[in-house]
Design an enzyme around this catalytic site. Structure first.
Site, short mmCIF file in Angstrom:
data_model
loop_
_atom_site.label_atom_id
_atom_site.label_comp_id
_atom_site.label_asym_id
_atom_site.label_seq_id
_atom_site.Cartn_x
_atom_site.Cartn_y
_atom_site.Cartn_z
N ASP A 91 -31.68 -32.06 12.61
CA ASP A 91 -32.42 -30.81 12.84
C ASP A 91 -33.42 -30.95 13.98
OD1 ASP A 91 -31.16 -29.73 10.65
OD2 ASP A 91 -32.79 -30.12 9.25
N TYR A 146 -31.03 -42.15 5.89
CA TYR A 146 -32.17 -41.60 6.65
C TYR A 146 -33.45 -42.29 6.20
CZ TYR A 146 -29.64 -37.49 8.48
OH TYR A 146 -28.79 -36.66 9.15
#
Length: 359
Positions: A91, A146
């Site tokens: 993102d 992540y």
């Protein structure tokens, strides 16, 4: 008209001869590139063709591929022509230390050096491997890891007056954070953790392998900690919302039971932590490696030799950006101020019932 056709044919013949010359010099091969980048100032990874106002990481990458001579210019305009696929669509503002893209390129000499020469210093290609012709980095990836780096004052209870630079996370609070993060492990319906899915959408079910917060450390007088999460795949904003909800509970805004409730069908208000601290650490190709990694023709998609380069890049570009931006823009501190606005108790159904009663 005939002349027009004639000219077109001659032009396309010339193009083909040109292309043949090129491919004789350096044949096109399917490869993967290991990428690291600092995402600040970019609108995510994925290119929005035709929209130049929102700059993405792929805009810079494609431009470097064309300029270095790895791909012809028209492949830059139509990325399908080079079978381009990114492993994860990060993102806006999100960084990566181990992103993988697959594509067909001309294997020119000193290819990595030439591509990097045309990239800004905060985007680097750290490795390259040949893969099978049908390889697709998104479909063949079976897990993604992540990390999320955040100042630990995010976990300070709302009733305590906290001096941000002085705050230090105690053992009990860290244990509570880890107990809550561990609740996410397994398969759950995460429709409340993205804006894109309804409660009955089967694709809202996601499998989380591990999630935990490491020991805190101090940088530039502020204490930080890093949360790691490994999952099969993630939806837009999912990780930031998973972390946002845990922060809301630890700070005392929401009850622990809200996690369980959020997997049900009702709409639950889940706050979304800032994008700044999120980093795509690595992507996993365990099935592919078992099948092709030792077939004598292909290498396993492991990047042990590149680990050092990855670590250096993070220290040089990713961590300083997160720390300095946090200090200057106070993105976590400002976001924490919005938590009281959220309604963690009522469900959508509850709100409607209250509304009817008040009438």
């Amino acid at each position: 008209e005939e002349n027009g056709h004639q000219n077109k044919r001659l032009k396309s013949d010339a193009d083909e001869e040109d292309a043949e010359d090129q491919s004789k010099r350096s044949p096109k091969r399917k490869i993967v590139l290991l990428m690291a980048y600092s995402g600040k100032g970019y609108h995510g990874m994925q290119r929005n063709v035709g929209s130049s106002q929102f700059k993405t990481i792929e805009d810079d990458l494609v431009s470097a591929l064309v300029q270095s001579g790895c791909i012809p210019e028209n492949h830059g305009e139509d990325m399908k022509k080079m079978s381009f696929q990114r492993c994860a669509r990060t993102d806006k503002g999100v960084s990566a230390a181990g992103q993988i893209v697959s594509l067909k390129v001309r294997l020119i000499d000193d290819i990595l050096e030439k591509i990097n020469n045309h990239l800004p210093s905060h985007i680097r290609i750290l490795g390259l491997k040949r893969v099978t012709g049908g390889f697709n980095s998104k479909n063949k990836c079976d897990a993604r890891t992540y990390s999320y780096m955040l100042p630990t004052f995010a976990f300070a209870h709302k009733d305590h007056d906290v001096q941000e630079e002085v705050y230090r996370l105690d053992k009990e609070t860290l244990e509570k954070v880890n107990k809550l993060l561990a609740c996410y492990k397994g398969t759950h319906n995460f429709h409340n953790f993205t804006s894109q899915k309804g409660p009955r959408d089967p694709s809202a079910k996601r499998y989380i392998m591990e999630m935990y917060c490491g020991e805190p450390f101090v940088r530039e007088n502020i204490e930080f900690a890093v949360i790691k999460v490994k999952g099969q795949s993630f939806m837009m904003h999912q990780i930031r919302k998973m972390i946002g909800l845990v922060i809301a509970i630890v700070k005392g805004y929401a009850a622990e039971s809200i996690i369980e409730r959020s997997w049900g069908e009702e709409k639950v208000d889940v706050p979304k932590a800032p994008g700044l601290g999120l980093v795509l650490e690595r992507v996993h190709f365990e099935k592919y490696n078992r099948r092709f990694g030792n077939d004598g023709l292909h290498e396993p998609l492991e990047w042990t030799e590149e680990e050092e380069k990855i670590a250096v890049f993070k220290e040089q570009y990713i961590y300083p950006t997160i720390i300095n931006t946090e200090k200057e823009e106070k993105s976590m501190a400002n976001w924490l101020n919005t938590l009281p606005i959220h309604d963690f108790n009522s469900s959508a159904a509850g709100v409607q019932a209250n509304h009817k009663n008040s009438k």
